[in-house]
Scaffold this motif. Sequence first.
Motif, PDB file in Angstrom:
ATOM      1  N   LEU A 129     -46.653 -85.699  17.122  1.00  0.00           N
ATOM      2  CA  LEU A 129     -46.510 -87.028  16.839  1.00  0.00           C
ATOM      3  C   LEU A 129     -46.419 -87.073  15.031  1.00  0.00           C
ATOM      4  CD1 LEU A 129     -46.110 -90.009  17.492  1.00  0.00           C
ATOM      5  CD2 LEU A 129     -48.614 -90.072  17.055  1.00  0.00           C
ATOM      6  N   SER A 130     -45.228 -87.648  14.788  1.00  0.00           N
ATOM      7  CA  SER A 130     -44.967 -87.875  13.417  1.00  0.00           C
ATOM      8  C   SER A 130     -44.391 -89.209  13.140  1.00  0.00           C
ATOM      9  CB  SER A 130     -43.850 -86.917  13.059  1.00  0.00           C
ATOM     10  OG  SER A 130     -42.713 -87.143  13.688  1.00  0.00           O
ATOM     11  N   PHE A 131     -44.419 -89.556  11.759  1.00  0.00           N
ATOM     12  CA  PHE A 131     -44.082 -90.965  11.417  1.00  0.00           C
ATOM     13  C   PHE A 131     -42.847 -90.470  10.285  1.00  0.00           C
ATOM     14  CE2 PHE A 131     -43.809 -93.972   7.766  1.00  0.00           C
ATOM     15  CZ  PHE A 131     -43.808 -95.082   8.430  1.00  0.00           C
ATOM     16  N   PHE A 132     -41.849 -91.392  10.342  1.00  0.00           N
ATOM     17  CA  PHE A 132     -40.457 -91.276   9.524  1.00  0.00           C
ATOM     18  C   PHE A 132     -40.234 -92.672   8.900  1.00  0.00           C
ATOM     19  CE2 PHE A 132     -38.902 -92.510  13.797  1.00  0.00           C
ATOM     20  CZ  PHE A 132     -38.056 -93.481  13.226  1.00  0.00           C
ATOM     21  N   GLY A 133     -39.489 -92.424   7.653  1.00  0.00           N
ATOM     22  CA  GLY A 133     -39.296 -93.652   6.831  1.00  0.00           C
ATOM     23  C   GLY A 133     -38.132 -93.434   6.254  1.00  0.00           C
ATOM     24  N   TYR A 178     -31.049-100.999   2.899  1.00  0.00           N
ATOM     25  CA  TYR A 178     -31.274-100.422   4.027  1.00  0.00           C
ATOM     26  C   TYR A 178     -32.653 -99.796   4.093  1.00  0.00           C
ATOM     27  CZ  TYR A 178     -30.993 -97.241   8.235  1.00  0.00           C
ATOM     28  OH  TYR A 178     -31.200 -96.645   9.407  1.00  0.00           O
ATOM     29  N   ALA A 179     -33.312-100.230   5.320  1.00  0.00           N
ATOM     30  CA  ALA A 179     -34.841 -99.455   5.588  1.00  0.00           C
ATOM     31  C   ALA A 179     -34.710 -99.133   7.027  1.00  0.00           C
ATOM     32  CB  ALA A 179     -35.635-100.489   5.006  1.00  0.00           C
ATOM     33  N   ASP A 180     -35.348 -97.973   7.312  1.00  0.00           N
ATOM     34  CA  ASP A 180     -35.720 -97.390   9.024  1.00  0.00           C
ATOM     35  C   ASP A 180     -36.800 -96.745   8.909  1.00  0.00           C
ATOM     36  OD1 ASP A 180     -35.405 -96.606  11.414  1.00  0.00           O
ATOM     37  OD2 ASP A 180     -33.959 -95.172  10.870  1.00  0.00           O
ATOM     38  N   PHE A 181     -37.916 -96.972   9.712  1.00  0.00           N
ATOM     39  CA  PHE A 181     -39.018 -96.404   9.921  1.00  0.00           C
ATOM     40  C   PHE A 181     -39.544 -96.608  11.222  1.00  0.00           C
ATOM     41  CE2 PHE A 181     -39.837-100.731   8.477  1.00  0.00           C
ATOM     42  CZ  PHE A 181     -40.789-101.275   9.780  1.00  0.00           C
ATOM     43  N   GLY A 182     -40.461 -95.544  11.702  1.00  0.00           N
ATOM     44  CA  GLY A 182     -40.856 -95.392  13.116  1.00  0.00           C
ATOM     45  C   GLY A 182     -41.866 -94.254  13.385  1.00  0.00           C
ATOM     46  N   PHE A 183     -41.885 -93.922  14.549  1.00  0.00           N
ATOM     47  CA  PHE A 183     -42.522 -92.556  15.253  1.00  0.00           C
ATOM     48  C   PHE A 183     -41.788 -91.957  16.003  1.00  0.00           C
ATOM     49  CE2 PHE A 183     -45.729 -96.070  14.235  1.00  0.00           C
ATOM     50  CZ  PHE A 183     -46.890 -95.461  13.523  1.00  0.00           C
ATOM     51  N   PHE A 209     -38.361 -79.654  27.356  1.00  0.00           N
ATOM     52  CA  PHE A 209     -38.918 -80.501  26.291  1.00  0.00           C
ATOM     53  C   PHE A 209     -38.559 -81.898  26.380  1.00  0.00           C
ATOM     54  CE2 PHE A 209     -34.149 -79.869  25.828  1.00  0.00           C
ATOM     55  CZ  PHE A 209     -33.716 -81.195  25.030  1.00  0.00           C
ATOM     56  N   ILE A 210     -39.011 -82.981  25.952  1.00  0.00           N
ATOM     57  CA  ILE A 210     -39.003 -84.330  25.632  1.00  0.00           C
ATOM     58  C   ILE A 210     -39.212 -84.751  24.551  1.00  0.00           C
ATOM     59  CG2 ILE A 210     -41.399 -84.715  26.462  1.00  0.00           C
ATOM     60  CD1 ILE A 210     -40.727 -87.181  27.971  1.00  0.00           C
ATOM     61  N   LYS A 211     -38.283 -85.880  23.982  1.00  0.00           N
ATOM     62  CA  LYS A 211     -38.481 -86.375  22.851  1.00  0.00           C
ATOM     63  C   LYS A 211     -38.399 -87.847  23.075  1.00  0.00           C
ATOM     64  CE  LYS A 211     -36.097 -82.594  20.174  1.00  0.00           C
ATOM     65  NZ  LYS A 211     -34.681 -82.128  19.543  1.00  0.00           N
ATOM     66  N   LEU A 212     -39.032 -88.657  22.237  1.00  0.00           N
ATOM     67  CA  LEU A 212     -39.196 -89.807  22.096  1.00  0.00           C
ATOM     68  C   LEU A 212     -39.229 -90.671  20.836  1.00  0.00           C
ATOM     69  CD1 LEU A 212     -39.311 -92.605  23.852  1.00  0.00           C
ATOM     70  CD2 LEU A 212     -41.976 -92.282  23.957  1.00  0.00           C
ATOM     71  N   LYS A 213     -38.584 -91.675  20.654  1.00  0.00           N
ATOM     72  CA  LYS A 213     -38.479 -92.062  19.213  1.00  0.00           C
ATOM     73  C   LYS A 213     -38.479 -93.547  19.215  1.00  0.00           C
ATOM     74  CE  LYS A 213     -35.935 -91.484  15.027  1.00  0.00           C
ATOM     75  NZ  LYS A 213     -34.623 -90.719  14.206  1.00  0.00           N
ATOM     76  N   LEU A 214     -39.406 -94.115  18.444  1.00  0.00           N
ATOM     77  CA  LEU A 214     -39.480 -95.694  18.447  1.00  0.00           C
ATOM     78  C   LEU A 214     -39.241 -95.814  17.106  1.00  0.00           C
ATOM     79  CD1 LEU A 214     -42.444 -96.202  20.773  1.00  0.00           C
ATOM     80  CD2 LEU A 214     -40.113 -96.434  21.356  1.00  0.00           C
TER      81      LEU A 214
END
Length: 286
Positions: free
Chosen positions: A21-25, A68-73, A84-89
């Motif tokens: 699990l990671s956080f991105f911005g 512009y701003a974009d953030f999530g997990f 594999f499985i990838k999920l992005k919110l």
Amino acid sequence: IQKSNRLLAYINADAALTKWLSFFGKFGLNSLSDVSERVLNQEVFYGNDYQYTESYFRKNNFEYNSVYADFGFSLHREFEKNRFIKLKLGYSQNSTNFFDEIEANYQSSQGDYAKSWSKREPQDKERTGYASLNFGNENLNIAYLLNRTNYSFGNLVFREKEDKTFYNHLLSVRYDAIRNNNLNVNNLGFQFDFGRLINYSIIPQPVFLNPPPGYQQPEWTTPFDNDNLQIALLSSFLKNRLEVNLSLYQKKYRSFYHLFQYQIWNGNWHVTLEDIGEVTKRGYEL
């Protein structure tokens, strides 16, 4: 005479919270200012004795600012047998402000005179919440994207003044029948893409000649609701030195808007924005 200034800035951050699990911005800024002036003076001759002069002036002042701003997990898990499985919110927001001012003057020594002036300051803000799911193995990859977008506008004159909210869907399936770097045929795969997409665009009305003081040029917003379908053959040969790809595509607009301009009986021009119905585009790419 032309003068331009531009500022671009971009920041990207990614922090791992656990192994999966990671956080991105992300943050971006785009600012543009452009001012141009054009002056033209000329003499027009008719025969040997008759002549007159013409002068033309045009000034264009344009400004554009976008944030512009974009953030999530993001979740990424790998399993046995290369599964594999990838999920992005995530959530993104894009705010845009325009300023466009045009002034044009024409004058001749014969007494002809014309003046045109327009000013636009449209604003729009796009807010999007999205979720993407991607899973498969070394030969099969399935991806699905869903987002909910809200458009809001400011300083506009258009038919429907309420904000717009809609959903976009995108499904992609890829299957690689051959994946081997040691053969003459290195890759042979098939890909299927389907998307139901909606977006809005701003269409300005034409500039009026000799407008009254303080006149602001109105705009319309138009929804482009379309289904996109693509089927592709993907291949590479000779240690990936040669790639051959073939795709068939279709884009179908359920509503397509066009700006019509025509002259009526009293000599005035009439402008209207109309839905011309369903439009379909088909083609291929090689």
